[in-house]
Scaffold this active site. Structure first.
Site, PDB file in Angstrom:
ATOM      1  CB  THR A 168      -4.575   0.796 -12.891  1.00 28.02           C
ATOM      2  OG1 THR A 168      -5.155   1.923 -12.267  1.00 28.02           O
ATOM      3  CG2 THR A 168      -3.910  -0.076 -11.854  1.00 28.02           C
ATOM      4  CB  VAL A 197      -3.265   6.301  -1.135  1.00 23.14           C
ATOM      5  CG1 VAL A 197      -3.057   4.811  -1.427  1.00 23.14           C
ATOM      6  CG2 VAL A 197      -1.953   6.958  -0.734  1.00 23.14           C
ATOM      7  N   GLY A 198      -5.136   5.670  -3.895  1.00 25.04           N
ATOM      8  CA  GLY A 198      -6.348   5.024  -4.395  1.00 25.04           C
ATOM      9  C   GLY A 198      -6.408   3.559  -4.004  1.00 25.04           C
ATOM     10  CG  ASP A 199      -8.000   0.841  -6.883  1.00 26.16           C
ATOM     11  OD1 ASP A 199      -7.829  -0.235  -7.473  1.00 26.16           O
ATOM     12  OD2 ASP A 199      -7.814   1.944  -7.421  1.00 26.16           O
ATOM     13  N   GLY A 222     -10.766   4.439  -8.565  1.00 29.71           N
ATOM     14  CA  GLY A 222     -10.203   3.912  -7.322  1.00 29.71           C
ATOM     15  C   GLY A 222     -11.096   4.015  -6.104  1.00 29.71           C
TER      16      GLY A 222
END
Length: 318
Positions: A168, A197-199, A222
């Site tokens: 990221t 969808v992650g963090d 995430g």
């Protein structure tokens, strides 16, 4: 303004394989210098973090924008968030395809809609409406991502092994007016399910900014980050009087002991103190404060030089 501006950037926590180390170093340094140039001219923290993240999205060394990892079907799906500490405005996009700079789209969601998060097809329609050019999906795919994806498809492969290489990208800043901002962008997990969808796109997990305390951007696993709402947790610790470094370490330690998750964070508080901390093996990071550039990748590693020196070697191309 009276504040001395500060910017901190990260290029992802995890395992940075030797052959990518130099590129990651150069990439975070370049991003920090670009963001700082905006702050130095009296520009806003928002503009600085967006520019820093955009610079890393365009750099194939990082898992964001061009160079993003591929989902189970071999496609790039990206998440991004930006937040303004002044009024807690935020914009995010999730599972977006075929755009070069998700962070720019997140900024437009914040400024041109009444919403905070647009996903997938809706985000795509909004990008079209905003006149953002479409980038063919294969333009964002690097050879490295492609090879990683293929390897993970092999029956005896363990994608978890590779998840350690989590890139990221993110930035936090305070500008001369004392306004804070954060930005985070990612291609997510390699071989993730379609629509995962992650963090990163989630406010309080992938990032949070509040002029009353500070700003933070996170990286790492995430799902673990979401469980503890890591970005907001760090600011909570600072609101209780902890320094950025102490708050970051305390929150990362909690995430590790409570849910077994590893990650990294960058933090700046409202008086301009900063920290870059991680529980993974490595995290590429860079910061500029008082015209001094600091950067590192390994635990305890910190190189320092003046911005002028750094800019001189920048123009020679590392």
């Amino acid at each position: 303004g009276r504040m001395k501006p500060v910017i901190v950037v990260h290029g992802g926590a995890g395992q940075i394989f030797k052959e990518r180390e130099e590129g990651c170093r150069a990439g975070v340094v370049r991003a920090a210098l670009r963001g700082y140039a905006i702050l130095k001219q009296g520009g806003s923290a928002l503009d600085a973090v967006e520019e820093a993240v955009r610079s890393m999205e365009d750099d194939p060394h990082f898992n964001a924008g061009c160079g993003s990892v591929l989902n189970e079907k071999g496609e790039v799906e990206m998440d991004a968030i930006i937040m303004d500490g002044k009024n807690l405005d935020s914009g995010a996009v999730s599972a977006v395809k075929c755009i070069a700079n998700p962070i720019k789209l997140a900024r437009l969601v914040m400024e041109k809609t009444k919403h905070m998060l647009l996903t997938d097809h809706g985000a795509h329609l909004f990008a079209q409406a905003m006149g953002i050019p479409e980038t063919p999906g294969e333009k964002l795919i690097t050879k490295r991502s492609q090879e990683r994806w293929k390897k993970n498809l092999e029956p005896d492969s363990n994608p978890e092994e590779f998840q350690k290489d989590l890139g990221t990208v993110g930035a936090v800043a305070i500008d001369s007016e004392g306004n804070l901002a954060c930005a985070t962008s990612t291609g997510g997990l390699s071989n993730k399910l379609i629509g995962r969808v992650g963090d990163t796109a989630c406010i309080g997990s992938g990032g949070y900014a509040d002029n009353r305390s500070g700003a933070t951007s996170t990286t790492g696993h995430g799902e673990s980050i979401m469980k503890v709402v890591l970005a907001r947790l760090i600011l909570y610790h600072m609101e209780q009087g902890m320094s950025p470094e102490m708050a970051a370490d305390t929150a990362l330690d909690y995430m590790k002991t409570r849910v077994g998750g590893l990650g990294g964070v960058i933090v700046v508080n409202n008086s301009g103190e900063w920290a870059a901390r991680f529980s993974t093996k490595q995290m590429s990071w860079a910061t500029v404060k008082d015209d001094q550039l600091h950067h590192g990748i390994y635990s305890g590693e910190r190189h320092t030089k003046s911005v002028d020196e750094a800019l001189a070697s920048e123009s020679e191309g590392f």
